[in-house]
Write a protein that holds these residues in place. Structure first.
Motif, PDB file in Angstrom:
ATOM      1  N   THR A  55       0.421  -1.204  -0.064  1.00  0.00           N
ATOM      2  CA  THR A  55      -0.173   0.057   0.204  1.00  0.00           C
ATOM      3  C   THR A  55       0.821   1.333   0.091  1.00  0.00           C
ATOM      4  O   THR A  55       0.305   2.222  -0.077  1.00  0.00           O
ATOM      5  N   LYS A  56       2.407   1.362   0.098  1.00  0.00           N
ATOM      6  CA  LYS A  56       3.168   2.363   0.525  1.00  0.00           C
ATOM      7  C   LYS A  56       3.634   2.242  -0.797  1.00  0.00           C
ATOM      8  O   LYS A  56       4.613   1.206  -1.335  1.00  0.00           O
ATOM      9  N   PHE A  57       3.882   3.744  -1.858  1.00  0.00           N
ATOM     10  CA  PHE A  57       4.521   3.836  -2.561  1.00  0.00           C
ATOM     11  C   PHE A  57       6.402   3.388  -2.379  1.00  0.00           C
ATOM     12  O   PHE A  57       6.838   2.541  -3.449  1.00  0.00           O
TER      13      PHE A  57
ATOM     14  N   PHE B 282      11.983  -6.829 -16.107  1.00  0.00           N
ATOM     15  CA  PHE B 282      12.747  -7.689 -15.802  1.00  0.00           C
ATOM     16  C   PHE B 282      11.590  -8.616 -14.846  1.00  0.00           C
ATOM     17  O   PHE B 282      10.569  -8.416 -15.008  1.00  0.00           O
ATOM     18  N   ASP B 283      12.509  -9.877 -14.996  1.00  0.00           N
ATOM     19  CA  ASP B 283      11.506 -10.728 -14.223  1.00  0.00           C
ATOM     20  C   ASP B 283      10.936 -10.017 -12.120  1.00  0.00           C
ATOM     21  O   ASP B 283      12.225  -9.517 -12.000  1.00  0.00           O
ATOM     22  N   GLY B 284       9.892 -10.153 -11.948  1.00  0.00           N
ATOM     23  CA  GLY B 284       9.754  -9.927 -10.953  1.00  0.00           C
ATOM     24  C   GLY B 284       8.206 -10.342 -10.088  1.00  0.00           C
ATOM     25  O   GLY B 284       7.627 -10.761 -10.979  1.00  0.00           O
ATOM     26  N   VAL B 285       8.192  -9.732  -8.697  1.00  0.00           N
ATOM     27  CA  VAL B 285       6.861  -9.905  -8.072  1.00  0.00           C
ATOM     28  C   VAL B 285       6.278  -8.218  -8.084  1.00  0.00           C
ATOM     29  O   VAL B 285       6.785  -7.440  -7.896  1.00  0.00           O
ATOM     30  N   VAL B 286       5.450  -8.186  -8.277  1.00  0.00           N
ATOM     31  CA  VAL B 286       4.015  -7.080  -8.317  1.00  0.00           C
ATOM     32  C   VAL B 286       3.719  -6.810  -6.713  1.00  0.00           C
ATOM     33  O   VAL B 286       3.554  -7.355  -5.626  1.00  0.00           O
ATOM     34  N   ARG B 287       4.365  -5.343  -5.922  1.00  0.00           N
ATOM     35  CA  ARG B 287       4.578  -5.192  -5.226  1.00  0.00           C
ATOM     36  C   ARG B 287       3.367  -3.506  -4.679  1.00  0.00           C
ATOM     37  O   ARG B 287       2.188  -3.941  -3.760  1.00  0.00           O
ATOM     38  N   PHE B 288       3.294  -2.996  -6.008  1.00  0.00           N
ATOM     39  CA  PHE B 288       2.191  -2.600  -5.593  1.00  0.00           C
ATOM     40  C   PHE B 288       1.815  -1.946  -7.074  1.00  0.00           C
ATOM     41  O   PHE B 288       2.607  -1.775  -8.122  1.00  0.00           O
ATOM     42  N   ALA B 289      -0.318  -1.513  -6.593  1.00  0.00           N
ATOM     43  CA  ALA B 289      -0.275  -1.446  -8.268  1.00  0.00           C
ATOM     44  C   ALA B 289      -1.870  -0.911  -8.219  1.00  0.00           C
ATOM     45  O   ALA B 289      -3.084  -1.473  -7.814  1.00  0.00           O
ATOM     46  N   GLN B 290      -1.504   0.618  -7.378  1.00  0.00           N
ATOM     47  CA  GLN B 290      -2.759   1.616  -6.975  1.00  0.00           C
ATOM     48  C   GLN B 290      -2.693   3.257  -7.991  1.00  0.00           C
ATOM     49  O   GLN B 290      -1.604   3.423  -8.350  1.00  0.00           O
ATOM     50  N   TYR B 291      -3.536   3.542  -7.055  1.00  0.00           N
ATOM     51  CA  TYR B 291      -3.372   5.092  -7.799  1.00  0.00           C
ATOM     52  C   TYR B 291      -3.131   5.648  -6.686  1.00  0.00           C
ATOM     53  O   TYR B 291      -2.264   5.715  -5.388  1.00  0.00           O
ATOM     54  N   SER B 292      -1.640   6.444  -7.104  1.00  0.00           N
ATOM     55  CA  SER B 292      -0.460   7.053  -6.246  1.00  0.00           C
ATOM     56  C   SER B 292      -0.670   8.555  -6.482  1.00  0.00           C
ATOM     57  O   SER B 292       0.075   9.059  -7.627  1.00  0.00           O
TER      58      SER B 292
ATOM     59  N   GLY C 271       0.354  12.469  -8.192  1.00  0.00           N
ATOM     60  CA  GLY C 271       1.215  13.054  -8.164  1.00  0.00           C
ATOM     61  C   GLY C 271       1.227  11.578  -9.699  1.00  0.00           C
ATOM     62  O   GLY C 271       1.589  12.867 -10.744  1.00  0.00           O
ATOM     63  N   HIS C 272       1.367  10.657  -9.084  1.00  0.00           N
ATOM     64  CA  HIS C 272       1.689   9.486 -10.222  1.00  0.00           C
ATOM     65  C   HIS C 272       1.040   8.719 -11.374  1.00  0.00           C
ATOM     66  O   HIS C 272       0.937   8.079 -11.850  1.00  0.00           O
ATOM     67  N   GLY C 273      -0.484   8.866  -9.807  1.00  0.00           N
ATOM     68  CA  GLY C 273      -1.736   8.662 -11.198  1.00  0.00           C
ATOM     69  C   GLY C 273      -1.570   7.092 -10.810  1.00  0.00           C
ATOM     70  O   GLY C 273      -0.957   6.377 -10.374  1.00  0.00           O
ATOM     71  N   ARG C 274      -2.110   6.303 -12.377  1.00  0.00           N
ATOM     72  CA  ARG C 274      -2.267   4.443 -11.792  1.00  0.00           C
ATOM     73  C   ARG C 274      -0.807   3.839 -11.549  1.00  0.00           C
ATOM     74  O   ARG C 274      -0.293   4.810 -13.276  1.00  0.00           O
ATOM     75  N   THR C 275      -0.496   3.646 -10.683  1.00  0.00           N
ATOM     76  CA  THR C 275       1.154   3.158 -11.080  1.00  0.00           C
ATOM     77  C   THR C 275       1.133   1.251 -10.368  1.00  0.00           C
ATOM     78  O   THR C 275       0.526   1.227  -8.967  1.00  0.00           O
ATOM     79  N   VAL C 276       1.550   0.784 -10.955  1.00  0.00           N
ATOM     80  CA  VAL C 276       3.005  -0.360 -10.915  1.00  0.00           C
ATOM     81  C   VAL C 276       4.168  -0.325 -10.494  1.00  0.00           C
ATOM     82  O   VAL C 276       4.951  -0.328 -11.364  1.00  0.00           O
ATOM     83  N   ILE C 277       4.867  -1.233  -9.891  1.00  0.00           N
ATOM     84  CA  ILE C 277       6.082  -0.777  -8.921  1.00  0.00           C
ATOM     85  C   ILE C 277       6.284  -2.792  -8.639  1.00  0.00           C
ATOM     86  O   ILE C 277       5.559  -3.533  -8.121  1.00  0.00           O
TER      87      ILE C 277
ATOM     88  N   ALA D 260       4.837   4.894 -13.703  1.00  0.00           N
ATOM     89  CA  ALA D 260       4.049   5.227 -14.037  1.00  0.00           C
ATOM     90  C   ALA D 260       3.006   6.264 -14.676  1.00  0.00           C
ATOM     91  O   ALA D 260       3.500   6.331 -15.653  1.00  0.00           O
ATOM     92  N   HIS D 261       2.056   7.097 -14.049  1.00  0.00           N
ATOM     93  CA  HIS D 261       0.569   7.499 -15.355  1.00  0.00           C
ATOM     94  C   HIS D 261       0.139   6.856 -16.276  1.00  0.00           C
ATOM     95  O   HIS D 261      -0.466   7.056 -16.973  1.00  0.00           O
ATOM     96  N   LEU D 262       0.068   5.460 -15.560  1.00  0.00           N
ATOM     97  CA  LEU D 262      -0.826   4.762 -16.687  1.00  0.00           C
ATOM     98  C   LEU D 262      -2.374   4.971 -16.370  1.00  0.00           C
ATOM     99  O   LEU D 262      -3.326   5.659 -15.636  1.00  0.00           O
ATOM    100  N   SER D 263      -2.766   4.019 -18.253  1.00  0.00           N
ATOM    101  CA  SER D 263      -4.410   3.935 -18.142  1.00  0.00           C
ATOM    102  C   SER D 263      -5.250   2.734 -17.259  1.00  0.00           C
ATOM    103  O   SER D 263      -6.245   3.085 -17.144  1.00  0.00           O
ATOM    104  N   LYS D 264      -4.653   1.827 -17.498  1.00  0.00           N
ATOM    105  CA  LYS D 264      -4.881   0.871 -17.189  1.00  0.00           C
ATOM    106  C   LYS D 264      -4.128  -0.050 -16.254  1.00  0.00           C
ATOM    107  O   LYS D 264      -3.228  -0.041 -16.390  1.00  0.00           O
ATOM    108  N   TYR D 265      -4.838  -1.556 -15.423  1.00  0.00           N
ATOM    109  CA  TYR D 265      -3.635  -2.008 -14.821  1.00  0.00           C
ATOM    110  C   TYR D 265      -3.531  -3.541 -15.246  1.00  0.00           C
ATOM    111  O   TYR D 265      -5.099  -3.546 -15.878  1.00  0.00           O
ATOM    112  N   GLY D 266      -3.091  -4.101 -15.827  1.00  0.00           N
ATOM    113  CA  GLY D 266      -2.437  -5.090 -16.316  1.00  0.00           C
ATOM    114  C   GLY D 266      -2.354  -6.647 -15.379  1.00  0.00           C
ATOM    115  O   GLY D 266      -1.918  -7.985 -15.492  1.00  0.00           O
TER     116      GLY D 266
END
Length: 293
Positions: free
Chosen positions: A53-55, A115-125, A127-133, A145-151
């Protein structure tokens, strides 16, 4: 007696063609082994400061020494299709730090994991808008950041080059683009220090020592490429960082001029301009930061 090969890893067995029982037992055992290895791999990635939940879950962590990042890969997957056009670089921009790079795209364009990895964050932040980390095996995190849709969603495992969302302009964005951030335990690293976005998607070096200069946006100009300097040992990196710690930043105040700042800090106007990539005719903005040594 005969059975068959599993077509894929699943809770059910999908039969394709008959083979003997021993071959089936070996295949099934190997499948379980790989599943266990994947689970162990994911567990190691999520072992430290895993917060969905934390950026930035490392916001209270301060870095005082150089640190090393090691890559197994020699290249990364491009986050967008086609030629990557950087419209704004890592550095000081509009009197504030710009801690990533902006890559041009059209709203709806596919965005992919480096790269390969694990999604830690996928929500609106903010300033950054829709963001995946995504957190990767070596501890590096990449933020999109600034995504229009999560995948993807949090705790998903992703592969290098996998679709993770669609580009856009959500949050505080002037037009559609991908804001790409690279960080390690809360230190926002200059992405172009790690990766070559111009040629063959190469990683600059397999083993990289990171100093303060490369995780401090105020030392760079977002309108220009930074000169890349690398270190082979911890000792070299530490020596450089000791010099970097002596670097002074001046925040422009009302009424300030280049000549007044140069006189106050005993630095020539020409050197002040060269270090900060500005000209003698540049209009200073209140709150702007200037490197003065």
């Amino acid at each position: 007696m005969s059975t068959s090969v599993m077509a894929q890893k699943t809770d059910f067995l999908i039969f394709e063609k008959p083979i003997n029982s021993l071959a089936f037992v070996k295949y099934y055992h190997d499948s379980l082994f790989h599943i266990a290895a994947d689970e162990k791999h994911i567990k190691s990635i999520k072992a430290e400061s895993w917060n969905v939940t934390k950026f930035n879950p490392y916001s209270k962590t301060k870095t005082h020494k150089p640190f090393e990042i090691v890559f197994k890969d020699s290249s990364f997957a491009a986050p967008v299709k086609g030629r990557m056009v950087i419209t704004s670089r890592y550095g000081w921009r509009n009197a504030r730090p710009h801690r990533g790079i902006d890559i041009d795209l059209i709203t709806g364009d596919t965005v992919m994991a480096l790269f390969d990895g694990v999604v830690r964050f996928a929500q609106y932040s903010s300033g950054h808008g829709r963001t995946v980390i995504i957190r990767h095996e070596n501890g590096l995190e990449t933020a999109y950041a600034h995504l229009s849709k999560y995948g993807v969603k949090v705790n998903d495992s992703v592969s290098k080059g996998q679709y993770i969302g669609k580009g856009g302009s959500s949050g505080n964005a002037r037009g559609s683009h991908l804001h790409l951030i690279t960080s390690y335990q809360g230190a926002y690293i200059h992405p172009e220090y790690l990766f070559d976005f111009d040629n063959n998607n190469g990683i600059r070096k397999q083993e990289l020592w990171i100093t303060k200069f490369w995780y401090t946006a105020s030392f760079h100009n977002s309108k220009e490429k930074s000169k890349l300097i690398y270190f082979d040992t911890y000792r070299e990196a530490l020596a450089s960082m000791n010099k970097e710690n002596q670097r002074k930043i001046y925040v422009v105040k009302p009424g300030d001029t280049l000549y007044g700042i140069s006189n106050k800090h005993r630095i020539s106007v020409s050197k002040l301009c060269r270090v900060n990539a500005i000209s003698k005719n540049t209009v200073l903005r209140i709150g702007e930061r200037l490197i003065i040594n």
